[in-house]
Design a protein around this motif. Structure first.
Motif, PDB file in Angstrom:
ATOM      1  N   ARG A  20       7.583   1.386   0.867  1.00 19.29           N
ATOM      2  CA  ARG A  20       7.728   0.671   2.153  1.00 19.29           C
ATOM      3  C   ARG A  20       6.555   0.935   3.086  1.00 19.29           C
ATOM      4  O   ARG A  20       6.486   0.366   4.178  1.00 19.29           O
ATOM      5  N   HIS A  21       5.661   1.805   2.674  1.00 19.72           N
ATOM      6  CA  HIS A  21       4.456   2.099   3.451  1.00 19.72           C
ATOM      7  C   HIS A  21       3.245   1.919   2.533  1.00 19.72           C
ATOM      8  O   HIS A  21       2.692   2.896   2.019  1.00 19.72           O
ATOM      9  N   PRO A  22       2.848   0.661   2.308  1.00 13.59           N
ATOM     10  CA  PRO A  22       1.777   0.376   1.332  1.00 13.59           C
ATOM     11  C   PRO A  22       0.467   1.083   1.656  1.00 13.59           C
ATOM     12  O   PRO A  22       0.014   1.077   2.801  1.00 13.59           O
ATOM     13  N   TRP A  23      -0.131   1.679   0.651  1.00 12.87           N
ATOM     14  CA  TRP A  23      -1.452   2.298   0.766  1.00 12.87           C
ATOM     15  C   TRP A  23      -2.428   1.409  -0.001  1.00 12.87           C
ATOM     16  O   TRP A  23      -2.780   1.669  -1.149  1.00 12.87           O
ATOM     17  N   TRP A  25      -5.522   0.986   0.213  1.00 13.79           N
ATOM     18  CA  TRP A  25      -6.824   1.547  -0.103  1.00 13.79           C
ATOM     19  C   TRP A  25      -6.845   2.209  -1.474  1.00 13.79           C
ATOM     20  O   TRP A  25      -7.922   2.386  -2.075  1.00 13.79           O
ATOM     21  N   VAL A  26      -5.638   2.542  -2.012  1.00 12.52           N
ATOM     22  CA  VAL A  26      -5.592   3.186  -3.329  1.00 12.52           C
ATOM     23  C   VAL A  26      -6.117   2.239  -4.407  1.00 12.52           C
ATOM     24  O   VAL A  26      -6.822   2.652  -5.334  1.00 12.52           O
ATOM     25  N   SER A  27      -5.790   0.950  -4.283  1.00 12.89           N
ATOM     26  CA  SER A  27      -6.280  -0.031  -5.262  1.00 12.89           C
ATOM     27  C   SER A  27      -7.807  -0.108  -5.240  1.00 12.89           C
ATOM     28  O   SER A  27      -8.451  -0.189  -6.286  1.00 12.89           O
ATOM     29  N   SER A  28      -8.374  -0.066  -4.036  1.00 14.18           N
ATOM     30  CA  SER A  28      -9.837  -0.082  -3.930  1.00 14.18           C
ATOM     31  C   SER A  28     -10.433   1.172  -4.548  1.00 14.18           C
ATOM     32  O   SER A  28     -11.451   1.112  -5.246  1.00 14.18           O
ATOM     33  N   MET A  29      -9.787   2.313  -4.307  1.00 14.70           N
ATOM     34  CA  MET A  29     -10.274   3.560  -4.876  1.00 14.70           C
ATOM     35  C   MET A  29     -10.228   3.515  -6.407  1.00 14.70           C
ATOM     36  O   MET A  29     -11.150   3.990  -7.089  1.00 14.70           O
ATOM     37  N   THR A  30      -9.161   2.907  -6.948  1.00 17.85           N
ATOM     38  CA  THR A  30      -9.054   2.761  -8.401  1.00 17.85           C
ATOM     39  C   THR A  30     -10.235   1.995  -8.963  1.00 17.85           C
ATOM     40  O   THR A  30     -10.820   2.366  -9.989  1.00 17.85           O
ATOM     41  N   THR A  31     -10.599   0.920  -8.289  1.00 21.64           N
ATOM     42  CA  THR A  31     -11.731   0.104  -8.730  1.00 21.64           C
ATOM     43  C   THR A  31     -13.015   0.921  -8.758  1.00 21.64           C
ATOM     44  O   THR A  31     -13.776   0.874  -9.740  1.00 21.64           O
ATOM     45  N   TYR A  32     -13.263   1.706  -7.712  1.00 26.51           N
ATOM     46  CA  TYR A  32     -14.493   2.492  -7.641  1.00 26.51           C
ATOM     47  C   TYR A  32     -14.516   3.584  -8.720  1.00 26.51           C
ATOM     48  O   TYR A  32     -15.577   3.879  -9.306  1.00 26.51           O
ATOM     49  N   ILE A  33     -13.358   4.171  -8.995  1.00 25.47           N
ATOM     50  CA  ILE A  33     -13.291   5.206 -10.034  1.00 25.47           C
ATOM     51  C   ILE A  33     -13.599   4.600 -11.396  1.00 25.47           C
ATOM     52  O   ILE A  33     -14.315   5.188 -12.216  1.00 25.47           O
ATOM     53  N   ILE A  34     -13.055   3.402 -11.642  1.00 23.94           N
ATOM     54  CA  ILE A  34     -13.320   2.721 -12.912  1.00 23.94           C
ATOM     55  C   ILE A  34     -14.811   2.435 -13.053  1.00 23.94           C
ATOM     56  O   ILE A  34     -15.405   2.638 -14.121  1.00 23.94           O
ATOM     57  N   TRP A  35     -15.443   1.966 -11.972  1.00 21.83           N
ATOM     58  CA  TRP A  35     -16.883   1.710 -12.019  1.00 21.83           C
ATOM     59  C   TRP A  35     -17.649   2.981 -12.378  1.00 21.83           C
ATOM     60  O   TRP A  35     -18.563   2.955 -13.200  1.00 21.83           O
ATOM     61  N   SER A 147      -4.202   7.250  -9.381  1.00 23.70           N
ATOM     62  CA  SER A 147      -4.313   6.065  -8.520  1.00 23.70           C
ATOM     63  C   SER A 147      -3.661   4.846  -9.164  1.00 23.70           C
ATOM     64  O   SER A 147      -3.011   4.038  -8.487  1.00 23.70           O
ATOM     65  N   VAL A 148      -3.798   4.704 -10.501  1.00 25.74           N
ATOM     66  CA  VAL A 148      -3.147   3.597 -11.205  1.00 25.74           C
ATOM     67  C   VAL A 148      -1.631   3.716 -11.099  1.00 25.74           C
ATOM     68  O   VAL A 148      -0.931   2.738 -10.795  1.00 25.74           O
ATOM     69  N   GLY A 149      -1.108   4.915 -11.351  1.00 24.17           N
ATOM     70  CA  GLY A 149       0.339   5.119 -11.267  1.00 24.17           C
ATOM     71  C   GLY A 149       0.877   4.863  -9.875  1.00 24.17           C
ATOM     72  O   GLY A 149       1.931   4.234  -9.711  1.00 24.17           O
ATOM     73  N   PHE A 150       0.156   5.318  -8.861  1.00 20.90           N
ATOM     74  CA  PHE A 150       0.600   5.115  -7.482  1.00 20.90           C
ATOM     75  C   PHE A 150       0.662   3.624  -7.146  1.00 20.90           C
ATOM     76  O   PHE A 150       1.620   3.154  -6.526  1.00 20.90           O
ATOM     77  N   SER A 151      -0.345   2.879  -7.584  1.00 18.52           N
ATOM     78  CA  SER A 151      -0.378   1.432  -7.323  1.00 18.52           C
ATOM     79  C   SER A 151       0.778   0.725  -8.017  1.00 18.52           C
ATOM     80  O   SER A 151       1.404  -0.177  -7.449  1.00 18.52           O
ATOM     81  N   ILE A 152       1.084   1.125  -9.259  1.00 18.99           N
ATOM     82  CA  ILE A 152       2.204   0.528  -9.984  1.00 18.99           C
ATOM     83  C   ILE A 152       3.517   0.844  -9.286  1.00 18.99           C
ATOM     84  O   ILE A 152       4.388  -0.014  -9.144  1.00 18.99           O
ATOM     85  N   GLY A 153       3.665   2.091  -8.837  1.00 17.01           N
ATOM     86  CA  GLY A 153       4.893   2.484  -8.157  1.00 17.01           C
ATOM     87  C   GLY A 153       5.132   1.706  -6.882  1.00 17.01           C
ATOM     88  O   GLY A 153       6.293   1.439  -6.504  1.00 17.01           O
TER      89      GLY A 153
END
Length: 306
Positions: A20-23, A25-35, A147-153
């Motif tokens: 209920r409190h979307p973060w 920025w975690v999705s953006s962080m995931t992208t940068y980590i993958i890069w 970060s992937v797990g958090f985004s899925i959750g």
């Protein structure tokens, strides 16, 4: 890998608790980590002269793997479609049809991924590799899984999709998995120099090229990781380009099974246009469900190969 998978599970549970409190920025962080990880993978490949010399062979093997991944999943989709009976196909368009997104627009993320891998490849080949801690890749992988797990959750789309699904179609992710594995068994017979478990790990990327390439590189080495990266990128390209033909030859579920994990995002527009809007919830549920299975299946097959 138990620690890596715990990072996924614990972060997914935390994401669900905080849904209920979307973060965002975690999705953006995931992208940068993958890069970052793909750049490091490129450097590892580039610094290995033997591996560089065999890139042509690896490319051919990756193409063969991608074709059989798609073929296996499409045949499985056709059999499943016939077993549940014909479904009502709703038109993907109402009113004036919209122009389909360009291939380059749909593949933007893939092209960026390829760019970072190639940049690392050139850097590793031409420059001395900077000293890095021995467990740098492992630590970064743990952060990525968190970060992937958090985004899925935090993603409620799966629950919403389930409520709109024909319950029989909830089996479609399993159809994709079994069909892909069937295709990879054929690849094992064609290219026996790579073990069965390694090929099954490659296939278990299901189009999630970044994570599969990174995980398999950490667990089985840069050569198998490179094949996983290239073959799963090709799987996505085949789906984007060939979706209309796949639907014509193998039925309306085939583009979804061919797309694997990507059917929740990258290949969703072409699936909506080709298969109809009625299958959009199926496509989203399918992609997210397989997405979550990838780390576990890759870990399992890599443990067998080891």
């Amino acid at each position: 890998m138990i620690i890596v998978l715990l990072c996924l599970w614990v972060s997914a549970a935390l994401g669900y608790i905080l849904r209920r409190h979307p973060w965002h920025w975690v999705s953006s962080m995931t992208t940068y980590i993958i890069w970052l990880l793909l750049f490091l993978l490129g450097m590892e490949v580039g610094s290995n002269r033997t591996l560089i010399a065999s890139l042509g062979t690896l490319g051919v093997e990756s193409a063969v793997a991608a074709l059989f991944m798609v073929a296996g999943s499409c045949v499985a989709a056709l059999l499943f479609y016939k077993s549940i009976g014909k479904m009502k196909r709703e038109s993907a368009e109402t009113g004036n049809p919209e122009k389909a997104p360009s291939l380059s627009h749909q593949m933007k993320d893939s092209l960026i991924i390829v760019g970072f891998f190639l940049l690392g490849l050139v850097s590793g080949y031409s420059l001395p590799r900077p000293p890095l801690p021995a467990d740098a890749g492992y630590i970064t992988l743990c952060v990525l899984m968190g970060s992937v797990g958090f985004s899925i959750g935090q993603n409620d789309e799966v629950r919403r999709s389930i409520r709109r699904l024909d319950r029989r179609l909830m089996l479609l992710p399993l159809v994709t998995i079994l069909g892909t594995w069937g295709g990879m068994l054929a690849v094992c017979a064609l290219i026996p120099r790579i073990g069965v478990a390694d090929w099954m790990a490659v296939g278990s990327g299901f189009g999630y090229y970044s994570l599969s390439g990174i995980m398999i590189s950490e667990l089985r080495g840069a050569e198998i990781g490179t094949i996983a990266l290239m073959s799963n990128i090709l799987r996505e390209i085949i789906t984007l380009v060939g979706a209309p033909l796949l639907a014509r030859w193998f039925g309306p579920l085939a583009p979804i099974t061919a797309g694997g994990c990507t059917t929740e995002d990258t290949t969703l527009p072409v699936i909506a246009r080709t298969c109809g809007r009625a299958l959009v919830p199926v496509s989203i549920f399918h992609g997210l469900t397989i997405d979550f299975s990838v780390p576990f299946l890759i870990s399992f097959f890599c443990s067998l190969a080891g």
